[in-house]
Design an enzyme around this catalytic site. Structure first.
Site, short mmCIF file in Angstrom:
data_model
loop_
_atom_site.label_atom_id
_atom_site.label_comp_id
_atom_site.label_asym_id
_atom_site.label_seq_id
_atom_site.Cartn_x
_atom_site.Cartn_y
_atom_site.Cartn_z
N SER A 124 0.83 -1.19 0.00
CA SER A 124 0.00 0.00 0.00
C SER A 124 0.88 1.26 0.00
O SER A 124 1.66 1.45 -0.93
CB SER A 124 -0.96 -0.05 1.19
OG SER A 124 -1.92 0.97 1.10
N HIS A 151 -8.54 -4.19 -0.87
CA HIS A 151 -7.20 -3.62 -0.77
C HIS A 151 -6.30 -4.39 0.19
O HIS A 151 -5.17 -4.74 -0.14
CB HIS A 151 -7.31 -2.16 -0.33
CG HIS A 151 -6.00 -1.45 -0.18
ND1 HIS A 151 -5.21 -1.13 -1.25
CD2 HIS A 151 -5.35 -0.99 0.93
CE1 HIS A 151 -4.11 -0.51 -0.82
NE2 HIS A 151 -4.18 -0.42 0.50
N ASP A 176 -10.17 -3.26 -5.34
CA ASP A 176 -9.39 -2.20 -4.72
C ASP A 176 -9.41 -0.98 -5.63
O ASP A 176 -9.10 -1.10 -6.82
CB ASP A 176 -7.95 -2.68 -4.51
CG ASP A 176 -7.03 -1.64 -3.89
OD1 ASP A 176 -7.52 -0.58 -3.47
OD2 ASP A 176 -5.82 -1.90 -3.82
#
Length: 316
Positions: A164, A288, A258
């Site tokens: 991320s 995600h 996501d």
């Protein structure tokens, strides 16, 4: 396809509500940590107990940064293992080595791949906006290469990995390294990265997010990069780089459900167009953060096995 129904059922059965957004940084971090403590043990694996060493690295003009080394076995004087410099996720504003998912992931990868995982405890926004975390990452990489011999690390076999926001930092760090020092990097592993922060979620027309989720993304962006003009900088938005040549081979993992999926896949395509070797994998049915949830998702288990296999090639 929609989010994996087994994952939805498992999370719903836990009965743990997603915490409300807080505009106070400390409160936001506390809520995120408490939520992860409640749900992660039911969704993700625990890591093995491994030898760990911690080092504090000075950073010019920025706060010092702690780097925790996870060794697959007790380090000895003659040890020379591949290493992976790891950056956790958390939208640039939360997360840390104390989070159970981060600690487990680092230990598991060290054990599964037989490498030293060097996890960077970078500073968080808004107290430390861009470029603090990136400069700390650069200092950690430079230190790992310079001190490799004393750390039991082979400086010619180093990977970077990030999840991320950590993936954003890794993508930026490979570009920074190319332009500053060209330390030899064997690969970069980008998991659900955010690689274009120039447009906010509403400007992108992102669908499927609640107002709370949209507000969280917008707050994270404002805290990490308060000056809008900086969001065009390739070190903030790596997808906007003028050149992708000379970057290390990449493994790019995206999640089907996501809002960052298209960004990650566009970055993989840009790298490939520049002649960088790329392997890209879309995790079907996962949101995600779903790639961490190996207990309940076969797709997550396959993705993490692929990461471990990529890291094992550092031994070749």
């Amino acid at each position: 396809m929609p989010i994996d129904p087994n994952l939805i059922r498992t999370i719903a059965a836990l009965g743990v509500p997603v915490p409300a957004l807080s505009t106070d940084p400390q409160e936001q971090r506390a809520r995120a940590f408490q939520y992860e403590q409640a749900v992660y043990p039911h969704l993700g694996p625990t890591g093995p107990r491994l030898p760990v060493r911690e080092h504090v690295i000075p950073v010019t003009g920025r706060p010092d940064v702690l780097v925790r080394l996870y060794y697959p076995r007790e380090p000895t004087a003659d040890l020379s293992l591949p290493a992976c410099l790891h950056f956790y996720g958390g939208a640039f504003i939360q997360g840390g080595l104390h989070h159970p998912s981060v600690d487990a992931m680092c230990a598991l990868r060290a054990a599964r791949a037989g490498v030293v995982v060097a996890a960077v405890s970078y500073a968080l926004a808004p107290e430390h906006p861009y470029p603090t975390a990136l400069e700390q990452g650069w200092a950690a990489l430079d230190w790992l290469v310079r001190e490799a011999g004393s750390l039991g690390v082979d400086p010619t076999r180093i990977a970077l990995a990030g999840q991320s926001a950590g993936g954003t930092l890794v993508a930026a760090l490979t570009q920074l390294n190319r332009d500053r020092a060209r330390h030899p990097l064997s690969m970069q592993i980008l998991e659900v990265p955010a690689v274009d922060l120039a447009l906010g979620p509403r400007e992108r027309g992102v669908e499927g997010l609640t107002e709370e989720q949209l507000a969280h993304l917008e707050m994270s962006l404002a805290w990490y990069v308060p000056r809008a003009e900086d969001r065009l900088d390739p070190l903030v938005s790596p997808l906007r780089a003028k050149s992708f040549e000379g970057l290390p081979p990449a493994y790019v993992f995206t999640a089907e459900c996501d809002p960052l999926r298209d960004d990650g896949e566009a970055y993989a395509a840009a790298l490939a167009d520049a002649g960088v070797p790329v392997a890209a994998l879309r995790m079907l049915g996962l949101p995600h953060e779903g790639g961490m949830y190996e207990r309940v998702s076969g797709t997550a288990r396959l993705a993490q096995a692929a990461v471990a296999e990529a890291l094992r090639t550092l031994h070749d």
